[in-house]
Design an enzyme around this catalytic site. Structure first.
Site, PDB file in Angstrom:
ATOM      1  N   ASP A  13       0.811  -1.223   0.000  1.00  0.00           N
ATOM      2  CA  ASP A  13       0.000   0.000   0.000  1.00  0.00           C
ATOM      3  C   ASP A  13       0.843   1.271   0.000  1.00  0.00           C
ATOM      4  OD1 ASP A  13      -2.237  -1.680   0.120  1.00  0.00           O
ATOM      5  OD2 ASP A  13      -2.138  -1.739   2.310  1.00  0.00           O
ATOM      6  N   LYS A  16       1.823   2.103  -5.143  1.00  0.00           N
ATOM      7  CA  LYS A  16       2.380   1.544  -6.395  1.00  0.00           C
ATOM      8  C   LYS A  16       1.437   1.790  -7.571  1.00  0.00           C
ATOM      9  CE  LYS A  16       2.480  -2.463  -4.350  1.00  0.00           C
ATOM     10  NZ  LYS A  16       2.174  -2.115  -2.958  1.00  0.00           N
ATOM     11  N   GLY A  40      -4.537  -4.385  -3.756  1.00  0.00           N
ATOM     12  CA  GLY A  40      -5.554  -3.372  -4.035  1.00  0.00           C
ATOM     13  C   GLY A  40      -4.803  -2.118  -4.438  1.00  0.00           C
ATOM     14  N   HIS A  41      -4.863  -1.775  -5.717  1.00  0.00           N
ATOM     15  CA  HIS A  41      -4.112  -0.620  -6.218  1.00  0.00           C
ATOM     16  C   HIS A  41      -5.099   0.471  -6.619  1.00  0.00           C
ATOM     17  CE1 HIS A  41      -0.590  -3.512  -7.311  1.00  0.00           C
ATOM     18  NE2 HIS A  41      -0.855  -3.481  -6.021  1.00  0.00           N
ATOM     19  N   GLN A 225       2.013  -6.111  -3.274  1.00  0.00           N
ATOM     20  CA  GLN A 225       2.471  -6.231  -1.887  1.00  0.00           C
ATOM     21  C   GLN A 225       3.722  -5.358  -1.684  1.00  0.00           C
ATOM     22  OE1 GLN A 225       1.563  -9.597  -3.496  1.00  0.00           O
ATOM     23  NE2 GLN A 225      -0.368  -8.700  -2.956  1.00  0.00           N
TER      24      GLN A 225
HETATM   25  P1  GDP Z   1      -0.712   0.236  -3.555  1.00  0.00           P
HETATM   26  O1  GDP Z   1      -1.312  -1.014  -3.075  1.00  0.00           O
HETATM   27  O2  GDP Z   1       0.753   0.319  -3.317  1.00  0.00           O
HETATM   28  O3  GDP Z   1      -1.068   0.573  -4.975  1.00  0.00           O
HETATM   29  O4  GDP Z   1      -1.345   1.415  -2.672  1.00  0.00           O
HETATM   30  P2  GDP Z   1      -2.913   1.575  -2.331  1.00  0.00           P
HETATM   31  O5  GDP Z   1      -3.582   2.058  -3.549  1.00  0.00           O
HETATM   32  O6  GDP Z   1      -3.438   0.372  -1.651  1.00  0.00           O
HETATM   33  O7  GDP Z   1      -2.848   2.683  -1.221  1.00  0.00           O
HETATM   34  C1  GDP Z   1      -2.352   3.955  -1.460  1.00  0.00           C
HETATM   35  C2  GDP Z   1      -3.495   4.972  -1.199  1.00  0.00           C
HETATM   36  O8  GDP Z   1      -2.949   6.263  -1.113  1.00  0.00           O
HETATM   37  C3  GDP Z   1      -4.513   5.035  -2.323  1.00  0.00           C
HETATM   38  O9  GDP Z   1      -5.760   5.343  -1.771  1.00  0.00           O
HETATM   39  C4  GDP Z   1      -4.002   6.175  -3.202  1.00  0.00           C
HETATM   40  O10 GDP Z   1      -5.051   6.830  -3.912  1.00  0.00           O
HETATM   41  C5  GDP Z   1      -3.434   7.096  -2.159  1.00  0.00           C
HETATM   42  N1  GDP Z   1      -2.265   7.879  -2.589  1.00  0.00           N
HETATM   43  C6  GDP Z   1      -1.258   7.560  -3.431  1.00  0.00           C
HETATM   44  N2  GDP Z   1      -0.338   8.532  -3.466  1.00  0.00           N
HETATM   45  C7  GDP Z   1      -0.771   9.507  -2.631  1.00  0.00           C
HETATM   46  C8  GDP Z   1      -0.238  10.754  -2.201  1.00  0.00           C
HETATM   47  O11 GDP Z   1       0.831  11.175  -2.603  1.00  0.00           O
HETATM   48  N3  GDP Z   1      -0.977  11.457  -1.295  1.00  0.00           N
HETATM   49  C9  GDP Z   1      -2.169  11.020  -0.799  1.00  0.00           C
HETATM   50  N4  GDP Z   1      -2.810  11.769   0.066  1.00  0.00           N
HETATM   51  N5  GDP Z   1      -2.694   9.843  -1.178  1.00  0.00           N
HETATM   52  C10 GDP Z   1      -1.992   9.092  -2.064  1.00  0.00           C
HETATM   53  P1  IMO Z   2      -0.856  -4.191  -2.260  1.00  0.00           P
HETATM   54  O1  IMO Z   2      -0.415  -4.705  -3.609  1.00  0.00           O
HETATM   55  C1  IMO Z   2      -0.921  -4.718   2.082  1.00  0.00           C
HETATM   56  C2  IMO Z   2      -0.899  -8.833   3.575  1.00  0.00           C
HETATM   57  C3  IMO Z   2      -2.156  -9.298   4.288  1.00  0.00           C
HETATM   58  C4  IMO Z   2      -1.557 -10.269   5.266  1.00  0.00           C
HETATM   59  C5  IMO Z   2      -0.437 -10.919   4.483  1.00  0.00           C
HETATM   60  C6  IMO Z   2      -0.788 -12.261   3.859  1.00  0.00           C
HETATM   61  O2  IMO Z   2      -2.156  -3.494  -2.263  1.00  0.00           O
HETATM   62  O3  IMO Z   2       0.261  -3.438  -1.605  1.00  0.00           O
HETATM   63  P2  IMO Z   2      -2.313 -12.968   1.798  1.00  0.00           P
HETATM   64  O4  IMO Z   2      -3.772 -12.775   1.543  1.00  0.00           O
HETATM   65  O5  IMO Z   2      -1.417 -12.375   0.768  1.00  0.00           O
HETATM   66  O6  IMO Z   2      -1.962 -14.404   2.074  1.00  0.00           O
HETATM   67  O7  IMO Z   2      -2.026 -12.185   3.182  1.00  0.00           O
HETATM   68  O8  IMO Z   2      -0.104 -10.009   3.445  1.00  0.00           O
HETATM   69  N1  IMO Z   2      -1.119  -8.292   2.215  1.00  0.00           N
HETATM   70  C7  IMO Z   2      -1.075  -6.990   1.923  1.00  0.00           C
HETATM   71  N2  IMO Z   2      -0.919  -5.906   2.703  1.00  0.00           N
HETATM   72  N3  IMO Z   2      -1.032  -4.567   0.750  1.00  0.00           N
HETATM   73  C8  IMO Z   2      -1.142  -5.631  -0.057  1.00  0.00           C
HETATM   74  O9  IMO Z   2      -1.114  -5.543  -1.402  1.00  0.00           O
HETATM   75  C9  IMO Z   2      -1.221  -6.914   0.520  1.00  0.00           C
HETATM   76  N4  IMO Z   2      -1.379  -8.162   0.017  1.00  0.00           N
HETATM   77  C10 IMO Z   2      -1.287  -8.989   1.060  1.00  0.00           C
HETATM   78  O10 IMO Z   2      -2.799  -8.222   4.913  1.00  0.00           O
HETATM   79  O11 IMO Z   2      -0.976  -9.572   6.349  1.00  0.00           O
HETATM   80 MG    MG Z   3      -2.858  -1.658  -1.826  1.00  0.00          MG
END
Ligand code: GDP
Ligand code: IMO
Ligand code: MG
Length: 430
Positions: A13, A16, A40-41, A225
């Site tokens: 999270d 990416k 979850g991106h 991840q």
């Molecule tokens: P990922 O799994 O690495 O793609 O990250 P996620 O999408 O799960 O979580 C990142 C969250 O932060 C998302 O809700 C993005 O929309 C948000 N986000 C990304 N970059 C920024 C930033 O620079 N500032 C803020 N406030 N939110 C951001």
């Molecule tokens: P993105 O791509 C954050 C964590 C789960 C759990 C562990 C194992 O959005 O960054 P799993 O279901 O993979 O066997 O769970 O890994 N986990 C993540 N945490 N972002 C993710 O993906 C994750 N994908 C798995 O919360 O602790």
């Molecule tokens: Mg994510």
């Protein structure tokens, strides 16, 4: 021409998805190489929010080819749902836009059932998985009993594999976990239908990448991840079931290491983690709460609140080593605005020793105390800044410290969720 891998440097999270969407402007092919719909991106484009679990984050750019490599574990129902949602938004996902490896392993209903049953049985010792069947699917891949995408095209072969698998899985589900057994016939029909729907998208991703590479295309590999959720190098057993480090872009897509030119690590300006496991710089106070609220730190996949804490450079530096990072992309810097004094964990005190890397063993991590340095915060809204030189002095100081501690240069700084809320210092495709 350049081929670039993007990975997360923390526990996922990091942002990416936003970064991949941004860099896709100058890429031709965008490739997922590991993980599944545990990811979850989130992308915010023209004020609209999109969450992708399986489809690569380049899909919103018309004319770019997205690929799902052999290293991914794919739940066809989830993929079809994402495709249908995009079609409903006026962006049909055609076979020209999405290529799925024939050798990608399929997440089956028994994988989800086993994931949930196992976590339930572990009680307080559970990992906190996403319950999507990721671990059990990779287990089947390694034990050579897995079902791959091309198996969904052949009724007889699928029936045989299902029969063999269900004998064992139903035994476990019923006799060991006390759950209901699953029915082979209905799974066979459901998955054959998925095969029929997805067959136009199936191809040999490795060959397609070789063709694209030879034509001089820019390839962008999208990690899921984070480095510290890596099955080998992460905080085992509180990890996911795949290699999340950059090296796996090669195995998980079918491309050789000499074809990768740049590896960038996405670093959230603070640290978060979902699920169980060690987190040395975690803040269980109002500062952590403020980060969660202001950063919207709730899981994009499961909605769970993310644990929050200070930026931990021992964690990031370990990622520099494990991924051979060429540089950093710092995200969510805007979330720190208004916190009067910021801390960065620069090392750990472990007995009488000072260490600058996170040890992989749980016992060793537990013995580590974060050593933090303080940095003055900033008050001004930075989300409208587009040039590094326009950032407040204290923000620059914070970023320079990160760059110096990591020993690799900063490429991009993200100051908001939107595609345009970005400061580009170096572009990996230029
Ligand atoms: P990922 O799994 O690495 O793609 O990250 P996620 O999408 O799960 O979580 C990142 C969250 O932060 C998302 O809700 C993005 O929309 C948000 N986000 C990304 N970059 C920024 C930033 O620079 N500032 C803020 N406030 N939110 C951001
Ligand atoms: P993105 O791509 C954050 C964590 C789960 C759990 C562990 C194992 O959005 O960054 P799993 O279901 O993979 O066997 O769970 O890994 N986990 C993540 N945490 N972002 C993710 O993906 C994750 N994908 C798995 O919360 O602790
Ligand atoms: Mg994510």
């Amino acid at each position: 021409m350049a081929n670039v891998v993007i990975i997360g440097t923390q526990w996922g999270d990091e942002g990416k998805g936003k970064v991949v969407d941004l860099l896709t402007q100058k890429a031709d092919c965008i490739v997922r190489f590991q993980g599944g719909n545990n990811a979850g991106h989130t992308l915010v484009v023209n004020g609209r929010k999109y969450i992708f679990h399986l489809i690569p984050s380049g899909i919103l750019h018309p004319g770019k080819v997205c690929m799902i490599g052999n290293g991914v574990v794919l739940d066809p129902a989830v993929l079809i749902q994402e495709m249908d949602r995009l079609r409903d938004c006026g962006m049909p996902v055609t076979p020209e836009r999405l290529v799925i490896s024939r050798y990608t392993h399929v997440i089956m209903p028994y994988h989800r059932a086993l994931d949930l049953a196992r976590e339930g049985r572990k009680g307080a010792h559970r990992i906190g998985t996403t319950g999507r069947g990721i671990g059990p699917c990779y287990e089947d891949k390694v034990c050579r009993g897995g079902i791959r995408m091309h198996d969904l095209l052949h009724r007889k072969a699928l029936r045989e594999k299902l029969k063999r698998n269900l004998e064992e899985k139903n035994f476990l589900l019923e006799r060991f976990f006390g759950e209901k057994p699953l029915d082979a016939a209905s799974i066979e029909e459901e998955y054959l239908a998925y095969g029929e729907r997805l067959s136009p998208y199936l191809d040999n991703v490795s060959m397609r990448l070789q063709d694209a590479d030879r034509k001089g295309c820019n390839l962008l590999f999208e990690g899921a991840q984070g480095t510290h959720l890596d099955i080998d190098h992460g905080t085992y057993p509180f990890v996911t079931s795949s290699n999340t480090v950059a090296g796996n872009a090669c195995c998980g897509a079918g491309i050789g290491p000499t074809r990768i030119h740049t590896v960038l690590g996405v670093v959230k300006a603070y640290t978060t983690r979902v699920g169980g496991g060690p987190f040395p710089s975690e803040l269980k106070d109002e500062t952590g709460e403020a980060m969660r609220e202001r950063g919207g730190e709730f899981g994009a996949t499961t909605g769970r609140p993310r644990r929050c804490g200070w930026l931990d450079m021992a964690v990031v530096n370990t990622s520099v080593r494990l991924n051979g990072l060429s540089g950093l992309i710092v995200t969510k810097l805007d979330v720190l605005t208004g916190i009067p004094s910021l801390k960065i964990c620069v090392a750990y005190k472990c007995g009488n020793e000072r260490i600058q890397a996170i040890p992989p063993e749980l016992e060793a991590i537990e013995a580590c105390e974060p050593i933090c340095e303080e940095f003055p915060g900033w008050e001004n809204d930075i989300s409208r800044v587009r040039r590094f030189s326009d950032l407040p002095g204290n923000t620059v100081r914070y970023l320079k410290a990160v760059e110096e501690l990591a020993g690799v240069p900063l490429y991009v700084v993200s100051v908001g969720p939107g595609r345009e809320e970005t400061i580009v210092l170096r572009h990996p495709f230029e």
